[in-house]
Write a protein that holds these residues in place. Structure first.
Motif, PDB file in Angstrom:
ATOM      1  N   GLY A  89      -2.622 -16.565  -9.058  1.00  0.00           N
ATOM      2  CA  GLY A  89      -1.427 -15.801  -8.709  1.00  0.00           C
ATOM      3  C   GLY A  89      -1.663 -14.313  -8.531  1.00  0.00           C
ATOM      4  O   GLY A  89      -0.723 -13.563  -8.276  1.00  0.00           O
ATOM      5  N   ALA A  90      -2.903 -13.862  -8.647  1.00  0.00           N
ATOM      6  CA  ALA A  90      -3.206 -12.431  -8.529  1.00  0.00           C
ATOM      7  C   ALA A  90      -2.755 -11.827  -7.196  1.00  0.00           C
ATOM      8  O   ALA A  90      -2.144 -10.753  -7.196  1.00  0.00           O
ATOM      9  N   PRO A  91      -3.003 -12.477  -6.049  1.00  0.00           N
ATOM     10  CA  PRO A  91      -2.517 -11.884  -4.797  1.00  0.00           C
ATOM     11  C   PRO A  91      -0.998 -11.747  -4.768  1.00  0.00           C
ATOM     12  O   PRO A  91      -0.476 -10.775  -4.229  1.00  0.00           O
ATOM     13  N   TRP A  92      -0.292 -12.698  -5.336  1.00  0.00           N
ATOM     14  CA  TRP A  92       1.163 -12.610  -5.380  1.00  0.00           C
ATOM     15  C   TRP A  92       1.594 -11.438  -6.246  1.00  0.00           C
ATOM     16  O   TRP A  92       2.480 -10.673  -5.885  1.00  0.00           O
ATOM     17  N   ALA A  93       0.927 -11.258  -7.383  1.00  0.00           N
ATOM     18  CA  ALA A  93       1.241 -10.135  -8.263  1.00  0.00           C
ATOM     19  C   ALA A  93       0.965  -8.808  -7.569  1.00  0.00           C
ATOM     20  O   ALA A  93       1.763  -7.867  -7.655  1.00  0.00           O
ATOM     21  N   ILE A  94      -0.142  -8.723  -6.878  1.00  0.00           N
ATOM     22  CA  ILE A  94      -0.491  -7.506  -6.131  1.00  0.00           C
ATOM     23  C   ILE A  94       0.557  -7.238  -5.060  1.00  0.00           C
ATOM     24  O   ILE A  94       1.026  -6.113  -4.892  1.00  0.00           O
ATOM     25  N   TRP A  95       0.944  -8.293  -4.329  1.00  0.00           N
ATOM     26  CA  TRP A  95       1.961  -8.141  -3.295  1.00  0.00           C
ATOM     27  C   TRP A  95       3.286  -7.668  -3.873  1.00  0.00           C
ATOM     28  O   TRP A  95       3.939  -6.793  -3.297  1.00  0.00           O
ATOM     29  N   LEU A  96       3.707  -8.219  -5.001  1.00  0.00           N
ATOM     30  CA  LEU A  96       4.970  -7.812  -5.631  1.00  0.00           C
ATOM     31  C   LEU A  96       4.974  -6.314  -5.934  1.00  0.00           C
ATOM     32  O   LEU A  96       5.948  -5.614  -5.647  1.00  0.00           O
ATOM     33  N   ILE A  97       3.896  -5.831  -6.499  1.00  0.00           N
ATOM     34  CA  ILE A  97       3.818  -4.418  -6.891  1.00  0.00           C
ATOM     35  C   ILE A  97       3.751  -3.525  -5.650  1.00  0.00           C
ATOM     36  O   ILE A  97       4.442  -2.502  -5.574  1.00  0.00           O
ATOM     37  N   TYR A  98       2.945  -3.889  -4.653  1.00  0.00           N
ATOM     38  CA  TYR A  98       2.879  -3.100  -3.418  1.00  0.00           C
ATOM     39  C   TYR A  98       4.236  -3.051  -2.736  1.00  0.00           C
ATOM     40  O   TYR A  98       4.681  -1.994  -2.286  1.00  0.00           O
ATOM     41  N   ASN A  99       4.882  -4.199  -2.630  1.00  0.00           N
ATOM     42  CA  ASN A  99       6.180  -4.273  -1.972  1.00  0.00           C
ATOM     43  C   ASN A  99       7.194  -3.370  -2.675  1.00  0.00           C
ATOM     44  O   ASN A  99       7.915  -2.607  -2.030  1.00  0.00           O
ATOM     45  N   TRP A 100       7.244  -3.429  -3.989  1.00  0.00           N
ATOM     46  CA  TRP A 100       8.168  -2.592  -4.764  1.00  0.00           C
ATOM     47  C   TRP A 100       7.839  -1.107  -4.567  1.00  0.00           C
ATOM     48  O   TRP A 100       8.719  -0.294  -4.309  1.00  0.00           O
ATOM     49  N   GLU A 101       6.557  -0.778  -4.680  1.00  0.00           N
ATOM     50  CA  GLU A 101       6.114   0.621  -4.579  1.00  0.00           C
ATOM     51  C   GLU A 101       6.442   1.227  -3.218  1.00  0.00           C
ATOM     52  O   GLU A 101       6.993   2.333  -3.123  1.00  0.00           O
ATOM     53  N   ILE A 102       6.128   0.518  -2.162  1.00  0.00           N
ATOM     54  CA  ILE A 102       6.326   1.048  -0.814  1.00  0.00           C
ATOM     55  C   ILE A 102       7.805   1.122  -0.458  1.00  0.00           C
ATOM     56  O   ILE A 102       8.263   2.095   0.135  1.00  0.00           O
ATOM     57  N   ASN A 103       8.574   0.109  -0.841  1.00  0.00           N
ATOM     58  CA  ASN A 103       9.996   0.097  -0.505  1.00  0.00           C
ATOM     59  C   ASN A 103      10.804   1.141  -1.271  1.00  0.00           C
ATOM     60  O   ASN A 103      11.956   1.385  -0.931  1.00  0.00           O
ATOM     61  N   HIS A 104      10.216   1.764  -2.272  1.00  0.00           N
ATOM     62  CA  HIS A 104      10.890   2.833  -3.017  1.00  0.00           C
ATOM     63  C   HIS A 104      10.338   4.221  -2.673  1.00  0.00           C
ATOM     64  O   HIS A 104      10.587   5.180  -3.390  1.00  0.00           O
ATOM     65  N   THR A 105       9.592   4.321  -1.580  1.00  0.00           N
ATOM     66  CA  THR A 105       8.976   5.582  -1.192  1.00  0.00           C
ATOM     67  C   THR A 105       9.656   6.144   0.058  1.00  0.00           C
ATOM     68  O   THR A 105       9.885   5.416   1.029  1.00  0.00           O
ATOM     69  N   VAL A 106       9.966   7.433   0.023  1.00  0.00           N
ATOM     70  CA  VAL A 106      10.539   8.142   1.168  1.00  0.00           C
ATOM     71  C   VAL A 106       9.608   9.314   1.483  1.00  0.00           C
ATOM     72  O   VAL A 106       9.277  10.102   0.596  1.00  0.00           O
ATOM     73  N   ILE A 107       9.174   9.423   2.747  1.00  0.00           N
ATOM     74  CA  ILE A 107       8.291  10.507   3.180  1.00  0.00           C
ATOM     75  C   ILE A 107       8.978  11.240   4.324  1.00  0.00           C
ATOM     76  O   ILE A 107       9.356  10.625   5.325  1.00  0.00           O
ATOM     77  N   ASN A 108       9.130  12.551   4.146  1.00  0.00           N
ATOM     78  CA  ASN A 108       9.821  13.382   5.143  1.00  0.00           C
ATOM     79  C   ASN A 108      11.175  12.810   5.534  1.00  0.00           C
ATOM     80  O   ASN A 108      11.552  12.797   6.708  1.00  0.00           O
TER      81      ASN A 108
END
Length: 100
Positions: A31-50
């Motif tokens: 399940g490691a790829p799923w865990a990695i995907w969950l964290i990346y998805n959360w991190e990126i979707n909460h980021t605003v640039i300019n």
């Protein structure tokens, strides 16, 4: 100048990291790829640039396919390709990150 910021919370991060850890341990690493995907998805979707919010369109199945390819390449090259896996993951993450 428009602000850049991250609007995720600490409790959310702890929850995602804990869930990802438990998912990885309980599935013996499958399940490691799923865990990695969950964290990346959360991190990126909460980021605003300019002033533009990022979104992530990578899928778990796509990451699993790459993960298997990277594992096979690592085995075939007697571990040498393993040094490039972190770069390959960053390339995959970047390829699937976009502005809304």
């Amino acid at each position: 100048m428009i602000d850049s910021y991250f609007d995720g919370g600490l409790l959310q991060l702890i929850g995602y990291k804990l869930f990802g850890f438990l998912l990885t341990v309980c599935t013996l690493g499958i399940g490691a790829p799923w865990a990695i995907w969950l964290i990346y998805n959360w991190e990126i979707n909460h980021t605003v640039i300019n002033g533009q919010r990022l979104y992530f369109d990578g899928t778990v199945l796509n990451l699993y396919a790459h993960w298997i390819k990277w594992l096979l390449l690592t085995i075939i090259t007697f571990g040498i390709y393993g040094f490039w896996v972190c770069i390959a993951v960053k390339k995959w993450k970047t390829k699937h990150t976009h502005f809304i």
